[in-house]
Design a protein around this motif. Structure first.
Motif, PDB file in Angstrom:
ATOM      1  N   VAL A   1      -3.334  -9.878  14.207  1.00 57.89           N
ATOM      2  CA  VAL A   1      -2.856  -9.984  12.820  1.00 57.89           C
ATOM      3  C   VAL A   1      -3.428  -8.851  11.972  1.00 57.89           C
ATOM      4  CG1 VAL A   1      -2.964 -11.397  10.728  1.00 57.89           C
ATOM      5  CG2 VAL A   1      -2.438 -12.461  12.933  1.00 57.89           C
ATOM      6  N   ALA A   2      -4.710  -8.515  12.173  1.00 52.18           N
ATOM      7  CA  ALA A   2      -5.336  -7.440  11.399  1.00 52.18           C
ATOM      8  C   ALA A   2      -4.670  -6.097  11.694  1.00 52.18           C
ATOM      9  CB  ALA A   2      -6.826  -7.376  11.702  1.00 52.18           C
ATOM     10  N   LEU A   3      -4.306  -5.852  12.945  1.00 51.42           N
ATOM     11  CA  LEU A   3      -3.580  -4.629  13.295  1.00 51.42           C
ATOM     12  C   LEU A   3      -2.218  -4.595  12.608  1.00 51.42           C
ATOM     13  CD1 LEU A   3      -4.329  -4.052  17.098  1.00 51.42           C
ATOM     14  CD2 LEU A   3      -4.560  -2.356  15.269  1.00 51.42           C
ATOM     15  N   GLN A   4      -1.539  -5.719  12.618  1.00 47.00           N
ATOM     16  CA  GLN A   4      -0.250  -5.788  11.938  1.00 47.00           C
ATOM     17  C   GLN A   4      -0.389  -5.486  10.450  1.00 47.00           C
ATOM     18  OE1 GLN A   4       0.730  -9.840  13.489  1.00 47.00           O
ATOM     19  NE2 GLN A   4       2.719  -8.939  13.987  1.00 47.00           N
ATOM     20  N   ARG A   5      -1.411  -6.059   9.830  1.00 44.80           N
ATOM     21  CA  ARG A   5      -1.610  -5.829   8.396  1.00 44.80           C
ATOM     22  C   ARG A   5      -1.948  -4.377   8.107  1.00 44.80           C
ATOM     23  NH1 ARG A   5      -5.151 -11.297   7.145  1.00 44.80           N
ATOM     24  NH2 ARG A   5      -3.370 -12.742   6.997  1.00 44.80           N
ATOM     25  N   LEU A   6      -2.741  -3.770   8.977  1.00 44.39           N
ATOM     26  CA  LEU A   6      -3.070  -2.353   8.797  1.00 44.39           C
ATOM     27  C   LEU A   6      -1.811  -1.499   8.748  1.00 44.39           C
ATOM     28  CD1 LEU A   6      -4.977   0.142   8.833  1.00 44.39           C
ATOM     29  CD2 LEU A   6      -4.980  -0.035  11.336  1.00 44.39           C
ATOM     30  N   LEU A   7      -0.883  -1.778   9.649  1.00 41.15           N
ATOM     31  CA  LEU A   7       0.318  -0.938   9.761  1.00 41.15           C
ATOM     32  C   LEU A   7       1.409  -1.308   8.757  1.00 41.15           C
ATOM     33  CD1 LEU A   7       0.564  -0.741  13.666  1.00 41.15           C
ATOM     34  CD2 LEU A   7      -0.477   0.901  12.089  1.00 41.15           C
ATOM     35  N   THR A   8       1.374  -2.528   8.247  1.00 45.49           N
ATOM     36  CA  THR A   8       2.401  -2.929   7.283  1.00 45.49           C
ATOM     37  C   THR A   8       2.000  -2.658   5.837  1.00 45.49           C
ATOM     38  OG1 THR A   8       1.525  -5.198   7.253  1.00 45.49           O
ATOM     39  CG2 THR A   8       3.341  -4.737   8.778  1.00 45.49           C
ATOM     40  N   SER A   9       0.694  -2.520   5.579  1.00 47.58           N
ATOM     41  CA  SER A   9       0.218  -2.342   4.207  1.00 47.58           C
ATOM     42  C   SER A   9       0.566  -0.951   3.682  1.00 47.58           C
ATOM     43  CB  SER A   9      -1.295  -2.543   4.141  1.00 47.58           C
ATOM     44  OG  SER A   9      -1.642  -3.847   4.562  1.00 47.58           O
ATOM     45  N   PRO A  10       0.811  -0.826   2.360  1.00 45.98           N
ATOM     46  CA  PRO A  10       1.031   0.493   1.756  1.00 45.98           C
ATOM     47  C   PRO A  10      -0.211   1.357   1.955  1.00 45.98           C
ATOM     48  CG  PRO A  10       1.661  -1.271   0.258  1.00 45.98           C
ATOM     49  CD  PRO A  10       0.943  -1.915   1.387  1.00 45.98           C
ATOM     50  N   PRO A  11      -0.093   2.678   2.074  1.00 40.59           N
ATOM     51  CA  PRO A  11       1.170   3.420   1.977  1.00 40.59           C
ATOM     52  C   PRO A  11       1.929   3.547   3.296  1.00 40.59           C
ATOM     53  CG  PRO A  11      -0.654   4.938   2.175  1.00 40.59           C
ATOM     54  CD  PRO A  11      -1.264   3.562   2.198  1.00 40.59           C
ATOM     55  N   ILE A  12       1.415   2.901   4.374  1.00 40.45           N
ATOM     56  CA  ILE A  12       2.064   3.063   5.689  1.00 40.45           C
ATOM     57  C   ILE A  12       3.388   2.319   5.693  1.00 40.45           C
ATOM     58  CG2 ILE A  12       1.752   2.843   8.184  1.00 40.45           C
ATOM     59  CD1 ILE A  12      -1.317   2.619   7.504  1.00 40.45           C
ATOM     60  N   GLY A  13       3.342   1.049   5.408  1.00 43.07           N
ATOM     61  CA  GLY A  13       4.540   0.256   5.179  1.00 43.07           C
ATOM     62  C   GLY A  13       5.510   0.154   6.340  1.00 43.07           C
ATOM     63  N   LEU A  14       4.984   0.029   7.566  1.00 40.83           N
ATOM     64  CA  LEU A  14       5.863  -0.094   8.727  1.00 40.83           C
ATOM     65  C   LEU A  14       6.268  -1.550   8.955  1.00 40.83           C
ATOM     66  CD1 LEU A  14       3.892   2.200  11.212  1.00 40.83           C
ATOM     67  CD2 LEU A  14       5.999   2.793   9.987  1.00 40.83           C
ATOM     68  N   GLN A  15       7.402  -1.742   9.586  1.00 39.44           N
ATOM     69  CA  GLN A  15       7.739  -3.064  10.121  1.00 39.44           C
ATOM     70  C   GLN A  15       6.998  -3.228  11.445  1.00 39.44           C
ATOM     71  OE1 GLN A  15      11.823  -4.895   9.583  1.00 39.44           O
ATOM     72  NE2 GLN A  15      12.362  -2.739   9.832  1.00 39.44           N
ATOM     73  N   VAL A  16       6.311  -4.331  11.600  1.00 39.00           N
ATOM     74  CA  VAL A  16       5.495  -4.517  12.804  1.00 39.00           C
ATOM     75  C   VAL A  16       5.765  -5.898  13.385  1.00 39.00           C
ATOM     76  CG1 VAL A  16       3.166  -4.513  13.791  1.00 39.00           C
ATOM     77  CG2 VAL A  16       3.706  -3.028  11.840  1.00 39.00           C
ATOM     78  N   THR A  17       6.001  -5.932  14.689  1.00 41.49           N
ATOM     79  CA  THR A  17       6.197  -7.190  15.412  1.00 41.49           C
ATOM     80  C   THR A  17       5.158  -7.292  16.528  1.00 41.49           C
ATOM     81  OG1 THR A  17       7.785  -6.157  16.898  1.00 41.49           O
ATOM     82  CG2 THR A  17       8.671  -7.231  14.926  1.00 41.49           C
TER      83      THR A  17
END
Length: 319
Positions: free
Chosen positions: A16-32
């Protein structure tokens, strides 16, 4: 520090922490976090997938503590970029790939909450994958090969929640219940025998003292039969069990066992599981320190001092 008993939660929280890292601004990726080859429902446009494909646990010893007191956990993720459509004319998957890789490089340490009152420091580092290993992962999933890289997330856990109290015979009586493991250490066998008798008397139970080979058989089934025979005797019902001279199995053992060692093939954990079903306290009498597996399960440890050396009559009288 979180313990190994929370390993499942630690894995989930790290993902979950990895997902949040990649989805949070300014990165803003969709992560599954789908399995490879699983339908990617609810996803539109370029995205990143985290797939945990391997983990390992490495125990190590601390200089100031007996046994494997810590475990390093290593989680290996396959981070894959997916395009928004089959054509990917705008190279959206390439941008997602680069953004994810850069984000992980820029954030080598994550503070990962475990429940409401615990946190893990998780270190992220690239996990090199050969083209053969990468291809085998995708071939095994029967899915098209995607642009991917590996990342390892590592953190440290307590290997075991050691609850042993170094105390007195009185602590054994007050704290130890049915099936509790108690360790008596010291070279004076007579003193340990008297202490065991005192424990049994205080608990209002009989005491059964046996040698190691009277309990531990060539197999777990043999050991179970031996224990059944001991406790089936009417005078032994609910008895405190003391296993004398137990160092050959339950003491600190060499890393490489001698082939002639009668206990070389014995699964210590299985024996301790059986002893944990005993109707009262189980006292393991040792001369020296308990081995790792026994130490992990010990509730109370009583250390008896060395007996005073006997003085001969000549030295006593000064002659």
């Amino acid at each position: 520090m979180s313990s190994l008993t929370n390993y499942g939660q630690a894995i989930a929280s790290t993902t979950v922490a990895l997902q949040r890292l990649l989805t949070s601004p300014p990165i803003g990726l969709q992560v599954t976090a789908y399995a490879l080859g699983a339908p990617r429902t609810g996803v539109t446009g370029p995205s990143i997938n985290l797939f945990l494909y391997y983990d390992s646990l490495i125990s190590y010893r601390e200089e100031t503590q007996r046994g494997p007191s810590r475990v390093i956990a290593e989680l290996h993720y396959l981070v894959s970029a997916f395009p928004g459509d089959d054509v990917d004319t705008d190279a959206g998957s390439h941008r997602s790939f680069g953004a994810a890789r850069a984000a992980i490089e820029r954030h080598p340490v994550l503070n990962v909450p475990i429940g409401s009152a615990d946190n893990l420091q998780v270190w992220l580092s690239p996990s090199p994958l050969t083209s053969e290993a990468l291809t085998s992962l995708w071939v095994a999933s029967a899915a098209p090969l995607r642009l991917s890289f590996g990342v390892m997330a590592s953190f440290t856990l307590d290997a075991a929640e050691r609850t042993a109290v170094v105390g007195t015979v009185g602590d054994v009586v007050k704290q130890a219940g049915a099936g509790a493991m108690v360790v008596f250490t010291g070279s004076d066998g007579a003193t340990k025998a008297r202490a065991a008798a005192s424990v049994a008397s205080e608990l209002g139970k009989p005491l059964v003292t046996v040698l190691l080979d009277e309990v531990v058989g060539a197999s777990v089934a043999d050991t179970e039969d031996n224990l059944d025979r001991i406790f089936e005797q009417a005078e032994h019902r609910g008895a405190v069990l003391m296993i004398a001279a137990s160092d050959p199995l339950f003491g600190v053992r060499p890393e490489v066992l001698d082939l002639d060692d009668p206990y070389a093939g014995v699964e210590i954990g299985s024996i301790l599981d059986l002893l944990g079903q005993s109707p009262s306290v189980v006292i393991i009498a040792l001369t020296d320190l308990a081995g790792d597996e026994l130490a992990d399960r010990t509730q109370v440890q009583v250390r008896f001092p060395e007996p005073e050396p006997k003085r001969d009559s000549a030295s006593a009288t000064g002659d």
